[in-house]
Design a protein around this motif. Structure first.
Motif, mmCIF file in Angstrom:
data_model
loop_
_atom_site.group_PDB
_atom_site.id
_atom_site.type_symbol
_atom_site.label_atom_id
_atom_site.label_comp_id
_atom_site.label_asym_id
_atom_site.label_seq_id
_atom_site.Cartn_x
_atom_site.Cartn_y
_atom_site.Cartn_z
ATOM 1 N N UNK A 1 -5.278 -11.264 3.424
ATOM 2 C CA UNK A 1 -4.105 -10.771 4.161
ATOM 3 C C UNK A 1 -2.930 -10.562 3.200
ATOM 4 N N UNK A 2 -2.726 -11.513 2.299
ATOM 5 C CA UNK A 2 -1.637 -11.397 1.311
ATOM 6 C C UNK A 2 -1.903 -10.235 0.359
ATOM 7 N N UNK A 3 -3.148 -10.090 -0.067
ATOM 8 C CA UNK A 3 -3.504 -8.980 -0.972
ATOM 9 C C UNK A 3 -3.193 -7.646 -0.277
ATOM 10 N N UNK A 4 -3.518 -7.563 1.016
ATOM 11 C CA UNK A 4 -3.285 -6.328 1.770
ATOM 12 C C UNK A 4 -1.788 -6.037 1.899
ATOM 13 N N UNK A 5 -1.006 -7.087 2.158
ATOM 14 C CA UNK A 5 0.453 -6.875 2.262
ATOM 15 C C UNK A 5 1.000 -6.354 0.938
ATOM 16 N N UNK A 6 0.505 -6.897 -0.162
ATOM 17 C CA UNK A 6 0.961 -6.419 -1.481
ATOM 18 C C UNK A 6 0.538 -4.964 -1.695
ATOM 19 N N UNK A 7 -0.675 -4.616 -1.232
ATOM 20 C CA UNK A 7 -1.121 -3.217 -1.347
ATOM 21 C C UNK A 7 -0.189 -2.308 -0.552
ATOM 22 N N UNK A 8 0.154 -2.732 0.660
ATOM 23 C CA UNK A 8 1.061 -1.939 1.496
ATOM 24 C C UNK A 8 2.406 -1.737 0.801
ATOM 25 N N UNK A 9 2.897 -2.794 0.189
ATOM 26 C CA UNK A 9 4.170 -2.734 -0.533
ATOM 27 C C UNK A 9 4.066 -1.770 -1.722
ATOM 28 N N UNK A 10 2.971 -1.867 -2.469
ATOM 29 C CA UNK A 10 2.799 -0.988 -3.632
ATOM 30 C C UNK A 10 2.623 0.472 -3.215
ATOM 31 N N UNK A 11 2.008 0.701 -2.048
ATOM 32 C CA UNK A 11 1.877 2.091 -1.567
ATOM 33 C C UNK A 11 3.253 2.668 -1.263
ATOM 34 N N UNK A 12 4.148 1.833 -0.705
ATOM 35 C CA UNK A 12 5.523 2.296 -0.464
ATOM 36 C C UNK A 12 6.202 2.607 -1.792
ATOM 37 N N UNK A 13 5.936 1.761 -2.798
ATOM 38 C CA UNK A 13 6.487 2.005 -4.131
ATOM 39 C C UNK A 13 5.989 3.323 -4.702
ATOM 40 N N UNK A 14 4.704 3.629 -4.451
ATOM 41 C CA UNK A 14 4.133 4.882 -4.952
ATOM 42 C C UNK A 14 4.799 6.080 -4.271
ATOM 43 N N UNK A 15 4.965 5.999 -2.937
ATOM 44 C CA UNK A 15 5.637 7.099 -2.209
ATOM 45 C C UNK A 15 7.043 7.316 -2.752
ATOM 46 N N UNK A 16 7.741 6.216 -2.936
ATOM 47 C CA UNK A 16 9.111 6.283 -3.423
ATOM 48 C C UNK A 16 9.146 6.897 -4.834
ATOM 49 N N UNK A 17 8.217 6.450 -5.687
ATOM 50 C CA UNK A 17 8.158 6.968 -7.055
ATOM 51 C C UNK A 17 7.852 8.458 -7.083
#
Ligand code: HEC
Length: 156
Positions: free
Chosen positions: A43-59
């Protein structure tokens, strides 16, 4: 709960697998086997993935390619749950293990392509790789998320 012989359920198969894995682990790990109420590393790994995907969109939106390359590499090499949890997950996934691993592999490959596109500052290729990456997330979630939550979190 005293151990009594009953029909095998995925949970009991997982426990049996953990006992087998116990030879590879310190004894305490088998005794500390997580139950349904314990938070899962996945669950924690998935939350981090979700966060990094937002970072990718932003980038991508900012054309900040070094930032995109960094988060994409982190997505590609996301941590794995500890062995005991992995065995519980694979015991639950059972005959669908091939699909489950396939989505994970697709996510890994697409994230690597995203990192490479970002390094080349190739926005079009980055967006294509990002879409492919989202396809892997969605594919796995559509097939596994609901049954997974019901099994491991009692539907919560
Ligand atoms: C191989 C399967 C698989 C892949 C690939 C996958 N996920 Fe998940 N994801 C799951 C499962 C299973 C859950 C449910 C976990 C739980 O309930 O503890 C989940 C849950 C989540 C959650 C909700 C976590 C929470 O707080 O409850 C987020 C966010 C998430 N995934 C993001 C992503 C993103 C982003 C990607 C792609 C980069 C991705 N996942 C790829 C299997 C996968």
């Amino acid at each position: 709960m005293p151990p009594t012989p009953r029909t095998p359920t995925p949970r009991r198969v997982a426990v049996a697998l953990m006992i087998v894995a116990g030879s590879l682990l310190p004894a305490a790990d088998a005794a500390d086997a997580p139950d349904r109420t314990a938070p899962m590393a996945l669950t924690t790994i998935m939350r981090d993935l979700g966060h990094d995907m937002q970072g990718a969109t932003d980038g991508i939106a900012r054309e900040d390619w070094p930032a995109v390359a960094t988060v994409a590499a982190r997505i590609a090499d996301h941590p794995q749950p500890p062995l005991a949890e992995k065995l519980r997950i694979l015991a639950f996934v059972g005959k669908d293990t091939g699909h489950f691993r396939g989505y994970d592999q697709q996510a890994h490959d697409a994230a690597q392509q995203l990192a490479q596109a970002a390094q080349r500052q190739d926005g079009t290729a980055a967006i294509a790789a990002f879409a492919n990456l989202q396809g892997a997330c969605l594919g796995c979630h559509q097939q596994f998320r609901k049954p997974f939550r019901e099994h491991f979190h009692g539907g919560r």
